[in-house]
Design an enzyme around this catalytic site. Structure first.
Site, PDB file in Angstrom:
ATOM      1  N   HIS A 121      43.909  47.233  37.366  1.00  0.00           N
ATOM      2  CA  HIS A 121      42.994  46.219  37.282  1.00  0.00           C
ATOM      3  C   HIS A 121      43.441  45.101  36.554  1.00  0.00           C
ATOM      4  O   HIS A 121      42.954  43.707  36.664  1.00  0.00           O
ATOM      5  CB  HIS A 121      41.606  46.617  36.794  1.00  0.00           C
ATOM      6  CG  HIS A 121      40.842  47.501  37.703  1.00  0.00           C
ATOM      7  ND1 HIS A 121      40.649  47.084  39.020  1.00  0.00           N
ATOM      8  CD2 HIS A 121      40.397  48.725  37.319  1.00  0.00           C
ATOM      9  CE1 HIS A 121      39.996  48.210  39.460  1.00  0.00           C
ATOM     10  NE2 HIS A 121      39.704  49.105  38.661  1.00  0.00           N
ATOM     11  N   ASP A 158      42.643  54.460  44.738  1.00  0.00           N
ATOM     12  CA  ASP A 158      41.529  54.492  43.595  1.00  0.00           C
ATOM     13  C   ASP A 158      40.175  53.936  44.203  1.00  0.00           C
ATOM     14  O   ASP A 158      40.166  53.064  45.393  1.00  0.00           O
ATOM     15  CB  ASP A 158      42.038  53.571  42.844  1.00  0.00           C
ATOM     16  CG  ASP A 158      40.876  53.714  41.355  1.00  0.00           C
ATOM     17  OD1 ASP A 158      41.347  54.409  40.390  1.00  0.00           O
ATOM     18  OD2 ASP A 158      39.844  53.239  41.279  1.00  0.00           O
TER      19      ASP A 158
END
Length: 333
Positions: A121, A158
């Site tokens: 991220h 993910d």
């Protein structure tokens, strides 16, 4: 011999009581692998990433900000706290990913970098979602700049979209990035229509899946969309953003993969016939995380053939978009 990168600094990144991304994740993984005799993996201490490796992805002033924020034990946001041990943990997580790329480019077939904090991220100048340094992007950039790789394939499964990786390589044809992620879901990015930009148009493959999706959806998309594109891309190196939070028992995600599903995903990736490195991302139920990591590593070593999975409407819709750039996806329909 397959390699497993680790470092005790991963235990010193203190996120505070009740935070899902906690040191017990590493303890659970390593206890399970130890119980299984480490499955033949050679354990190596992860080096710290060099400033040159970090600055190839993150501006120097941002790297300084991460270091200074950690020294103060401050938080970037509610999800992304730091502690005095965070900086060392973060540079070891990035360095372990780079060392994994080095080992694979030197001839090893498979490996795993299991360190924290995660990284997918983290954007070039923004920490978010438990992530501060973009570990897998730093490793991919290192492979391209210093290890002789011309093309790197990054696969992210993910449960959350790998917005950082997507942003970092959005305009690059050197990296094929494919993300399977629950949508709508945090961080809200990664629609099917996001295919990259400029010279990188077509090199971002974003495959959103609805909550409740299980193995047939994930593996069907990998089999019929991701792998044909990846074979046409013909990478020198495959790096996997290995999040395990799409597991049915995960308290953060909302998908329904089984532990055995992660073994099946590993078997699918091996069919590319390229060196494969896993870099740890999410996974927050300790038992599911540990079991899924062990199942993945076993599958990477066994090299058994995956089974076939149905196409379905979701695959057909994704193939129509991805096939505009990758002929192999259209021809596999």
């Amino acid at each position: 011999m397959p390699v497993y990168f680790e470092h005790p600094a991963s235990l010193e990144h203190d996120t505070g009581r009740g935070h899902p991304e906690r040191a017990d994740r590493i303890r659970a993984i390593e206890a399970e692998l130890d119980r299984r005799g480490w499955l033949g993996f050679e354990r190596r201490e992860a080096p710290a990433a060099t400033p040159e490796q970090l600055h190839a992805v993150h501006p120097p002033e941002y790297v300084d900000l991460v270091r200074e924020t950690a020294a103060r034990g401050a938080a970037f946001d509610l999800d992304t706290p730091t502690s005095p041990g965070t900086w060392e943990a973060a540079v070891r997580a990035a360095g372990g990913a780079c060392a994994l790329a080095e080992t694979l480019m030197a001839g090893e077939r498979v490996g795993f970098s299991a360190l924290r904090p995660p990284g997918h991220h983290a954007e070039p100048a923004r920490a978010m979602g438990f992530c501060m340094l973009a570990n897998i992007s730093i490793a991919a950039r290192h492979a391209l700049d210093s290890l002789g790789a011309e093309r790197v394939f990054v696969l992210d499964w993910d449960v959350h979209h790998g917005n950082g990786t997507n942003a970092i390589f959005h305009g690059s044809p050197e990296v094929l990035f494919a993300s399977l992620h629950q949508f709508p879901f945090w961080p809200g990015s990664g629609p099917l229509s996001d295919v990259g930009s400029d010279a990188g148009e077509g090199y971002s493959i974003n495959l959103p899946v609805p909550g409740g999706s299980g193995e047939d959806v994930f593996c069907g998309l990998v089999e019929h969309v991701v792998l044909p594109a990846a074979r046409e891309f013909d990478p020198d190196l495959v790096l996997v953003s290995a999040g395990f939070d799409a597991h049915r028992d995960d308290p953060v995600g909302g998908c329904t993969l089984e532990t055995s599903s992660y073994a099946e995903l590993a078997r699918q990736v091996l069919t590319l016939g390229k060196p494969v490195g896993y870099v740890l991302e999410g996974g927050y139920d300790l038992d599911a995380l540990a079991a899924s990591v062990a199942a993945s590593t076993e599958a990477l070593l066994e090299g058994a053939a995956p089974r076939s999975h149905p196409r379905g409407e979701l695959v057909d819709r994704a193939a129509a978009v991805v096939g505009e750039r990758w002929a192999a996806v259209s021809s596999s329909a």
